[in-house]
Design a protein around this motif. Structure first.
Motif, PDB file in Angstrom:
ATOM      1  N   ASN A  56       0.963  -1.183   0.147  1.00  0.00           N
ATOM      2  CA  ASN A  56       0.115   0.042   0.080  1.00  0.00           C
ATOM      3  C   ASN A  56       0.927   1.320   0.030  1.00  0.00           C
ATOM      4  OD1 ASN A  56      -0.677  -1.962   1.771  1.00  0.00           O
ATOM      5  ND2 ASN A  56      -1.424  -0.517   3.219  1.00  0.00           N
ATOM      6  N   GLU A  58       2.724   4.332  -1.904  1.00  0.00           N
ATOM      7  CA  GLU A  58       2.616   4.985  -3.072  1.00  0.00           C
ATOM      8  C   GLU A  58       3.683   5.810  -3.128  1.00  0.00           C
ATOM      9  OE1 GLU A  58       0.726   4.237  -5.532  1.00  0.00           O
ATOM     10  OE2 GLU A  58      -0.110   2.482  -4.554  1.00  0.00           O
ATOM     11  N   ALA A  77      -0.003   9.046  -3.056  1.00  0.00           N
ATOM     12  CA  ALA A  77       1.135   9.567  -4.053  1.00  0.00           C
ATOM     13  C   ALA A  77       0.943  11.099  -3.989  1.00  0.00           C
ATOM     14  CB  ALA A  77       1.221   8.998  -5.299  1.00  0.00           C
ATOM     15  N   ASN A  94       8.369  10.046  -5.297  1.00  0.00           N
ATOM     16  CA  ASN A  94       7.330   9.061  -5.613  1.00  0.00           C
ATOM     17  C   ASN A  94       8.105   8.080  -6.648  1.00  0.00           C
ATOM     18  OD1 ASN A  94       7.833  10.438  -8.034  1.00  0.00           O
ATOM     19  ND2 ASN A  94       5.595  10.896  -8.507  1.00  0.00           N
TER      20      ASN A  94
END
Length: 123
Positions: A56, A58, A77, A94
């Motif tokens: 999970n 991001e 994100a 990211n």
């Protein structure tokens, strides 16, 4: 008209932008530190023992509040961004393991996009 070499280069860069890691778990450094001698301090030495992965995750985060540095994973994100207030800072990025540097990493898409702009502006 765009030359064959230019077309091939543009296609190769587009493919690189679309390539993703086959591992479903996103990796970030995960630690909390308080002093310059601590393994998670602002002057960070990358170590595989501090790597953490999660399905999970991001984005990676690095936060410095009141001298305490925290690196970890975010389920959201947010992009590549830092906000600062005095000596405190909060950064997100990211790409995998991007929270290991003092200056958060620039994404591969940003680097390749800038390369394309420079390349095509010189044609």
């Amino acid at each position: 008209m765009v030359g064959a070499k230019t077309f091939v280069l543009a296609c190769a860069l587009a493919v690189l932008l679309c390539v993703s890691n086959v591992d479903a778990a996103f990796k970030c450094y995960d630690c909390i530190g308080t002093s310059s001698s601590d393994s998670c301090s602002d002057e960070f030495t990358k170590s595989s023992s501090l790597e953490s992965s999660s399905a999970n995750c991001e984005a990676c985060t690095k936060t410095k509040l009141s001298g305490v540095v925290t690196r970890g994973c975010s389920p959201v994100a947010i992009g590549n961004d830092c906000t600062t207030s005095g000596d405190d800072a909060s950064c997100t990025c990211n790409s995998e393991l991007c929270n290991g540097s003092n200056n958060m990493a620039v994404s591969m898409a940003t680097l390749l996009g800038a390369t394309l702009v420079v390349f095509f502006s010189n044609i």
